[in-house]
Design an enzyme around this catalytic site. Structure first.
Site, PDB file in Angstrom:
ATOM      1  N   PHE A  74       0.868  -1.180   0.000  1.00  0.00           N
ATOM      2  CA  PHE A  74       0.000   0.000   0.000  1.00  0.00           C
ATOM      3  C   PHE A  74       0.902   1.226   0.000  1.00  0.00           C
ATOM      4  O   PHE A  74       1.593   1.514   0.973  1.00  0.00           O
ATOM      5  CB  PHE A  74      -0.935   0.043   1.201  1.00  0.00           C
ATOM      6  CG  PHE A  74      -1.844   1.247   1.153  1.00  0.00           C
ATOM      7  CD1 PHE A  74      -2.996   1.221   0.391  1.00  0.00           C
ATOM      8  CD2 PHE A  74      -1.513   2.410   1.839  1.00  0.00           C
ATOM      9  CE1 PHE A  74      -3.815   2.344   0.308  1.00  0.00           C
ATOM     10  CE2 PHE A  74      -2.329   3.532   1.759  1.00  0.00           C
ATOM     11  CZ  PHE A  74      -3.485   3.507   0.996  1.00  0.00           C
ATOM     12  N   ASP A 129       9.591   2.820   1.794  1.00  0.00           N
ATOM     13  CA  ASP A 129       8.391   3.609   2.090  1.00  0.00           C
ATOM     14  C   ASP A 129       8.176   3.547   3.598  1.00  0.00           C
ATOM     15  O   ASP A 129       7.635   2.578   4.126  1.00  0.00           O
ATOM     16  CB  ASP A 129       7.185   3.047   1.338  1.00  0.00           C
ATOM     17  CG  ASP A 129       5.916   3.854   1.601  1.00  0.00           C
ATOM     18  OD1 ASP A 129       5.869   4.601   2.597  1.00  0.00           O
ATOM     19  OD2 ASP A 129       4.955   3.721   0.823  1.00  0.00           O
ATOM     20  N   LYS A 138       2.907  11.446   6.820  1.00  0.00           N
ATOM     21  CA  LYS A 138       2.070  11.256   8.005  1.00  0.00           C
ATOM     22  C   LYS A 138       2.612  11.982   9.229  1.00  0.00           C
ATOM     23  O   LYS A 138       2.363  13.169   9.392  1.00  0.00           O
ATOM     24  CB  LYS A 138       1.842   9.775   8.249  1.00  0.00           C
ATOM     25  CG  LYS A 138       1.032   9.102   7.132  1.00  0.00           C
ATOM     26  CD  LYS A 138       0.469   7.779   7.533  1.00  0.00           C
ATOM     27  CE  LYS A 138      -0.249   7.109   6.368  1.00  0.00           C
ATOM     28  NZ  LYS A 138      -1.481   7.793   5.961  1.00  0.00           N
TER      29      LYS A 138
END
Length: 415
Positions: free
Chosen positions: A150, A235, A264
């Site tokens: 993801f 990531d 984030k």
């Protein structure tokens, strides 16, 4: 927690739910909790009920809600300048990028806004590096990715997703990606060709249910990429910035990738802030006009991001994640055999597989909300927990006991 606003104290939560459902695209399926205020590890709904937030905005709120240092930094910058675009210099971006590069042990930062933008940026950098530095023929660059990944939901990213919900119906898809089994080093090796420019990997697959690769996979991947002159892109948008008890999840096995994608928590739960971080010999393939963003690197985002980096540089929050993560892991493992099939923990990040014959993950989340804990399900019967790194030992115990009560209730209902 501050007292709920008077105009919300008598509000009907269903009114807000109905309004959002009517006026907002249905790309999410929220739990029926209408949050109005927050502080630390707690949120309060419009009816005045308080919950422990055990999701923390998918790791965007690593420092909890409304952390005073971050709020202070944001307020101070709001009174000065918020946006000038990259058409001009500003006094916040340079110090932020310098501090972030130092934290990551790299040289250059390319600031963006969202995590998906950071991934898209890394893909562009890797392809350009492949053509300019490695000598791959133009248009032939390939990037190896993992099944179950993801990295966002942009058109290019879903082109190499194996999640049909995110992917189906949005073609034609962007070419140039090879999907292999996550954690299988032999599969990566077999997929590599002379045209391979990068391997894009999540050190831990968060959306997949906090899936931790086999020990040695990341070091092996690092070695393989070095041998084959291929960039290793980590990531760390969800896993990075203290979540796993180390600054980056790669640190657990002493791995240093060629590029980090970050986001984030970099915005402290206040602003969308993301970045790609690498050394100059890679980043210098990006030249004037080849990439950009009106909001990327804006002074407000940079001021907040710099404060985040300074907080992480102390090591205090990584230590919190290690200590409370150990407590969370030990507590959750006592639930195995009581309706829990498996637990995966790394720092303050947990994936909990609920027995699907007992209840779905969504049902578990609804019952947890009734117990005063907010969590999120994924892939049917898996729960994800990612509470703020500032959570207390008492609050961790409350989460564990709430889940224990939920499991008991489910067993009683089943019987």
């Amino acid at each position: 927690m501050t007292t709920i606003r008077a105009d919300l104290a008598t509000a009907d939560p269903q009114d807000f739910i109905d309004q959002e459902n009517a006026a907002t695209a249905h790309n999410y399926s929220p739990l029926p909790v209408v949050v109005a205020q927050s502080e630390g590890a707690h949120v309060t709904d419009v009816a005045g009920r308080t919950y422990i937030d055990a999701l923390a905005g998918y790791s965007a709120l690593n420092f909890g809600h409304c952390h005073p240092k971050l709020i202070e930094a944001a307020k101070a910058q709001l009174d000065r300048v918020t946006l000038v675009s990259r058409a001009f210099y500003n006094d916040q971006l340079g110090p932020f990028c310098e501090a972030l590069a130092k934290l990551a042990g790299k040289e250059v930062v390319l600031p963006m806004n969202t995590g998906a933008e950071a991934v898209e940026t890394a893909v562009k950098i890797a392809r350009k590096w492949g053509y300019d530095v490695k000598g791959v023929p133009d248009g032939q660059a390939r990037i190896i990715v993992m099944d179950g990944n993801f990295h966002g939901r942009t058109t290019t990213v879903i082109s190499f997703s194996t999640d049909e919900t995110a992917r189906s119906g949005f073609g034609p898809y962007t070419p140039g990606f090879d999907i292999v089994t996550y954690g299988d080093l032999d599969a990566v090796c077999e997929a590599m060709t002379d045209e391979t420019v990068a391997v894009l990997v999540e050190p831990i697959q968060g959306e997949g249910g906090v899936i931790i690769p086999p020990e040695g996979f990341l070091p092996g991947l690092r070695e393989l990429c070095t041998e084959r002159n291929v960039l290793m892109i980590a990531d760390e948008i969800q896993s990075g910035l203290g979540r796993t008890g180390t600054t980056f999840a790669c640190d657990v096995e002493g791995v240093v990738p060629d590029m980090y994608t970050l986001g984030k928590a970099l915005g402290g739960g206040i602003m969308p802030v993301s970045a790609v971080v690498a050394n100059a010999d890679i980043m210098n393939v990006i030249t004037k006009g080849t990439h950009g963003s009106t909001f990327g690197g804006n002074p407000l985002a940079a001021a907040i991001g710099h404060t985040v980096v300074d907080m992480l540089a102390t090591g205090e929050y990584q230590q919190m994640a290690r200590e409370r993560g150990q407590q969370l892991s030990e507590g959750l493992n006592t639930l195995i055999g009581q309706g829990v099939l498996a637990v995966r923990c790394r720092g303050l990040w947990a994936g909990i597989d609920i027995d699907p014959t007992l209840m779905t993950g969504r049902e578990a989340c609804l019952m947890l909300a009734e117990e005063g804990v907010l969590a999120k399900d994924t892939h049917g019967s898996t729960l994800r927990l990612a509470p703020p790194l500032t959570i207390t030992a008492e609050q961790i115990e409350e989460i564990i006991e709430a889940l224990r009560r939920v499991l008991k209730r489910a067993h009683t209902t089943e019987g």
